[in-house]
Design an enzyme around this catalytic site. Structure first.
Site, mmCIF file in Angstrom:
data_model
loop_
_atom_site.group_PDB
_atom_site.id
_atom_site.type_symbol
_atom_site.label_atom_id
_atom_site.label_comp_id
_atom_site.label_asym_id
_atom_site.label_seq_id
_atom_site.Cartn_x
_atom_site.Cartn_y
_atom_site.Cartn_z
ATOM 1 N N ASP A 19 0.841 -1.163 0.192
ATOM 2 C CA ASP A 19 0.016 -0.005 0.131
ATOM 3 C C ASP A 19 0.815 1.156 -0.001
ATOM 4 O O ASP A 19 1.939 1.245 0.439
ATOM 5 C CB ASP A 19 -0.769 0.117 1.372
ATOM 6 C CG ASP A 19 -2.343 0.872 1.092
ATOM 7 O OD1 ASP A 19 -3.393 0.430 0.969
ATOM 8 O OD2 ASP A 19 -1.931 1.948 1.108
ATOM 9 N N ASN A 50 -5.885 -4.488 -6.178
ATOM 10 C CA ASN A 50 -7.218 -3.784 -5.390
ATOM 11 C C ASN A 50 -7.019 -2.315 -5.084
ATOM 12 O O ASN A 50 -7.991 -1.590 -4.759
ATOM 13 C CB ASN A 50 -7.253 -4.743 -4.156
ATOM 14 C CG ASN A 50 -8.252 -4.110 -3.268
ATOM 15 O OD1 ASN A 50 -9.429 -4.052 -3.487
ATOM 16 N ND2 ASN A 50 -7.652 -3.582 -2.148
ATOM 17 N N LYS A 69 -13.360 1.395 -14.106
ATOM 18 C CA LYS A 69 -13.602 0.052 -13.647
ATOM 19 C C LYS A 69 -14.007 -0.592 -14.801
ATOM 20 O O LYS A 69 -13.945 -1.823 -14.947
ATOM 21 C CB LYS A 69 -14.483 0.156 -12.478
ATOM 22 C CG LYS A 69 -14.292 0.907 -11.362
ATOM 23 C CD LYS A 69 -12.991 -0.026 -10.541
ATOM 24 C CE LYS A 69 -12.749 0.449 -9.282
ATOM 25 N NZ LYS A 69 -11.770 -0.349 -8.599
ATOM 26 N N TYR A 81 -14.579 7.161 -12.667
ATOM 27 C CA TYR A 81 -14.747 5.932 -11.984
ATOM 28 C C TYR A 81 -15.298 4.831 -12.676
ATOM 29 O O TYR A 81 -14.567 3.788 -12.866
ATOM 30 C CB TYR A 81 -15.346 6.215 -10.651
ATOM 31 C CG TYR A 81 -15.302 5.058 -9.619
ATOM 32 C CD1 TYR A 81 -14.083 4.959 -8.505
ATOM 33 C CD2 TYR A 81 -16.213 4.226 -9.305
ATOM 34 C CE1 TYR A 81 -14.063 4.074 -7.807
ATOM 35 C CE2 TYR A 81 -16.330 2.823 -8.572
ATOM 36 C CZ TYR A 81 -15.059 2.986 -7.692
ATOM 37 O OH TYR A 81 -15.012 1.811 -6.875
ATOM 38 N N ILE A 110 -19.782 -1.351 -0.004
ATOM 39 C CA ILE A 110 -19.379 -2.157 0.976
ATOM 40 C C ILE A 110 -18.734 -1.096 1.960
ATOM 41 O O ILE A 110 -18.315 0.142 1.790
ATOM 42 C CB ILE A 110 -17.987 -2.686 0.612
ATOM 43 C CG1 ILE A 110 -18.336 -3.698 -0.920
ATOM 44 C CG2 ILE A 110 -17.258 -3.647 1.670
ATOM 45 C CD1 ILE A 110 -19.114 -4.741 -0.567
ATOM 46 N N THR A 170 -16.642 0.440 4.170
ATOM 47 C CA THR A 170 -15.185 0.841 4.245
ATOM 48 C C THR A 170 -14.867 2.219 4.356
ATOM 49 O O THR A 170 -16.063 3.156 4.066
ATOM 50 C CB THR A 170 -14.448 0.438 3.175
ATOM 51 O OG1 THR A 170 -14.585 1.325 2.019
ATOM 52 C CG2 THR A 170 -14.275 -1.152 2.825
HETATM 53 P P1 NAI Z 1 -10.088 1.925 1.063
HETATM 54 O O1 NAI Z 1 -10.150 3.523 0.689
HETATM 55 O O2 NAI Z 1 -10.765 1.487 2.350
HETATM 56 O O3 NAI Z 1 -8.729 1.393 0.696
HETATM 57 C C1 NAI Z 1 -8.053 1.715 -0.494
HETATM 58 C C2 NAI Z 1 -6.479 1.483 -0.419
HETATM 59 O O4 NAI Z 1 -5.742 1.717 -1.504
HETATM 60 C C3 NAI Z 1 -6.032 2.372 0.741
HETATM 61 O O5 NAI Z 1 -5.267 1.788 1.912
HETATM 62 C C4 NAI Z 1 -5.169 3.297 0.014
HETATM 63 O O6 NAI Z 1 -4.097 3.682 0.826
HETATM 64 C C5 NAI Z 1 -4.628 2.515 -1.121
HETATM 65 N N1 NAI Z 1 -4.363 3.387 -2.390
HETATM 66 C C6 NAI Z 1 -4.747 4.440 -2.806
HETATM 67 N N2 NAI Z 1 -4.071 4.676 -3.848
HETATM 68 C C7 NAI Z 1 -3.115 3.907 -4.031
HETATM 69 C C8 NAI Z 1 -1.710 3.878 -4.709
HETATM 70 N N3 NAI Z 1 -1.525 5.138 -5.784
HETATM 71 N N4 NAI Z 1 -0.873 2.940 -4.484
HETATM 72 C C9 NAI Z 1 -1.287 2.141 -3.642
HETATM 73 N N5 NAI Z 1 -2.183 2.337 -2.557
HETATM 74 C C10 NAI Z 1 -3.052 3.055 -2.806
HETATM 75 O O7 NAI Z 1 -11.097 1.282 -0.148
HETATM 76 P P2 NAI Z 1 -11.768 0.050 -0.362
HETATM 77 O O8 NAI Z 1 -13.441 0.225 -0.038
HETATM 78 O O9 NAI Z 1 -11.306 -1.147 0.560
HETATM 79 O O10 NAI Z 1 -11.702 -0.061 -1.867
HETATM 80 C C11 NAI Z 1 -10.686 -1.080 -2.450
HETATM 81 C C12 NAI Z 1 -11.130 -1.368 -3.923
HETATM 82 O O11 NAI Z 1 -12.498 -1.827 -3.966
HETATM 83 C C13 NAI Z 1 -10.841 -0.081 -4.610
HETATM 84 O O12 NAI Z 1 -10.404 -0.315 -6.007
HETATM 85 C C14 NAI Z 1 -12.318 0.365 -4.951
HETATM 86 O O13 NAI Z 1 -12.584 1.431 -6.058
HETATM 87 C C15 NAI Z 1 -13.039 -1.103 -4.839
HETATM 88 N N6 NAI Z 1 -14.643 -0.893 -4.597
HETATM 89 C C16 NAI Z 1 -14.870 -0.258 -3.317
HETATM 90 C C17 NAI Z 1 -16.293 -0.497 -3.186
HETATM 91 C C18 NAI Z 1 -16.785 0.033 -1.652
HETATM 92 O O14 NAI Z 1 -18.050 0.170 -1.737
HETATM 93 N N7 NAI Z 1 -16.004 0.122 -0.901
HETATM 94 C C19 NAI Z 1 -17.303 -0.711 -4.179
HETATM 95 C C20 NAI Z 1 -16.720 -1.218 -5.274
HETATM 96 C C21 NAI Z 1 -15.445 -1.242 -5.603
#
Ligand code: NAI
Length: 253
Positions: free
Chosen positions: A35, A88, A164, A160, A193, A195
Site C-alpha cells: 500500500d 485492489n 472500472k 470512476y 461495501i 469501508t
Molecule cells: P479504501 O479506501 O478503504 O482502501 C483503498 C486502499 O488503497 C487504501 O489503503 C489506499 O491507501 C490504497 N491506495 C490508494 N491509492 C493508492 C496508490 N496510488 N498506491 C497504492 N495504494 C493506494 O477502499 P476500499 O473500499 O477497501 O476499496 C478497495 C477497492 O475496492 C478499490 O479499488 C475500490 O475502487 C473498490 N471498490 C470499493 C467499493 C466499496 O463500496 N468500498 C465498491 C466497489 C469497488
C-alpha cells in the site's frame, strides 16, 4: 484453500485489501501486503503475524511503474514465487475533488488521476505479475478489483465508471491471452461495501443508495474477500475472464 501458495495484495492497508490479506493468510498463503500507506500496511502485517501467519509489508505507489516492478520483485525475493495477486488499490471521486460532478464538470487533472490510480495501475501490476508468472511457470491466479461501476453507469461517477469498465476489459483480454500459460485472470465487482472509501458517500446519500440494493444493506469487506479467495484458489481452476458481482443484488435489480 491457499495452503503453500504465495500471494500479493495491493491496497492492503485497510478495507477490502486488508480483509483479503487476512483471509489469504488464514487460508494458508504467505502474503506480501502492499500500500501507499506504510503504517496501515504494517498494521495489517502485524495482524497476520499475530494470528500465526506469514506476511511481508511493501510500501508501493501503484501508479509508479518502477515501484510496482520493485514490489513484485520484493515479494518474489521473500517467497520464491508468485502464485496469486489481488490488484485492489483504488480511489473514489471525492478523494480527488470530483464528488457529485456530472461528466462535463470533471476537472481534467481529476480525470488523469482517476485513470492513473484505478486503471493504469492495474495494468502496471498485471504487467509485472504476468511477466513473473510466465517466467516461473506453473500458472497463477490474478484477481482485479473492478466494481458494480465496472458493469453499470453511475451518475456523477463517470471517470470512476470508465476506469472500472477498463479493469473489466483488461481482465477479459489478459484471461484469453494467458490461458495457455495456465494463468487465470478474473475480477470481483463489489457493490456498496462498509469501508473508509464509502463513508463520505453514505453520509451524503446513504438512504437513496440502500433503496437501490435488494439486500437493503451494505456489504462487509469479508464478503468480498471470500469471493477473491475462492477465485485465487485452485477451487476456481476453470474460472477465467469472469467478473463476479458481490453486491446484494444491485446489478440484478
Ligand atoms: P479504501 O479506501 O478503504 O482502501 C483503498 C486502499 O488503497 C487504501 O489503503 C489506499 O491507501 C490504497 N491506495 C490508494 N491509492 C493508492 C496508490 N496510488 N498506491 C497504492 N495504494 C493506494 O477502499 P476500499 O473500499 O477497501 O476499496 C478497495 C477497492 O475496492 C478499490 O479499488 C475500490 O475502487 C473498490 N471498490 C470499493 C467499493 C466499496 O463500496 N468500498 C465498491 C466497489 C469497488
Amino acid at each position: 484453500m491457499l495452503e503453500g501458495k504465495t500471494a500479493l495484495v495491493t491496497g492492503g492497508a485497510r478495507g477490502i485489501g486488508r480483509e483479503t490479506a487476512l483471509l489469504f493468510a488464514a487460508e494458508g498463503a504467505r502474503v506480501a501486503v502492499s500500500d501507499l500507506n506504510a503504517d496501515g500496511v504494517a498494521e495489517t502485517v502485524g495482524m497476520i503475524n499475530a494470528a500465526g501467519g506469514q506476511a511481508l509489508s511493501i510500501g508501493c505507489d501503484v501508479t509508479v511503474a518502477a515501484e510496482v516492478d520493485a514490489m513484485v520483485k520484493a515479494a518474489v525475493t521473500a517467497f520464491g514465487r508468485l502464485d496469486c495477486a489481488f490488484n485492489n488499490a483504488g480511489i473514489a471521486p471525492y478523494q480527488i475533488g470530483a464528488a457529485g460532478k456530472l461528466t462535463a464538470d470533471w476537472p481534467e487533472d481529476a480525470v488523469d488521476r482517476m485513470l492513473d490510480v484505478n486503471l493504469k495501475s492495474v495494468w502496471l501490476c498485471m504487467r509485472a505479475e504476468l511477466r513473473q508468472m510466465t517466467q516461473q511457470g506453473g500458472g497463477g491466479s490474478i484477481v482485479n478489483t473492478a466494481s458494480i461501476a465496472g458493469l453499470n453507469g453511475l451518475p456523477t461517477s463517470s471517470l470512476y465508471v470508465a476506469a472500472k469498465h477498463g479493469v473489466v476489459g483488461l481482465t477479459k483480454t489478459a484471461a484469453i491471452e494467458y490461458a495457455k500459460d495456465d494463468i487465470r485472470v478474473n475480477s470481483v465487482c463489489p457493490g456498496y461495501i462498509e469501508t473508509d472509501m464509502t463513508k463520505d458517500t453514505m453520509a451524503r446519500r446513504g438512504d437513496q443508495i440502500l433503496a437501490q440494493v435488494p439486500a437493503k444493506r451494505m456489504g462487509k469487506p469479508r464478503e468480498i474477500a471470500e469471493m477473491v479467495c475462492w477465485l485465487a484458489s485452485d477451487r476456481a481452476s476453470f474460472v477465467t475472464g469472469a467478473n463476479y458481482n458481490v453486491d446484494g443484488g444491485f446489478v440484478a435489480a
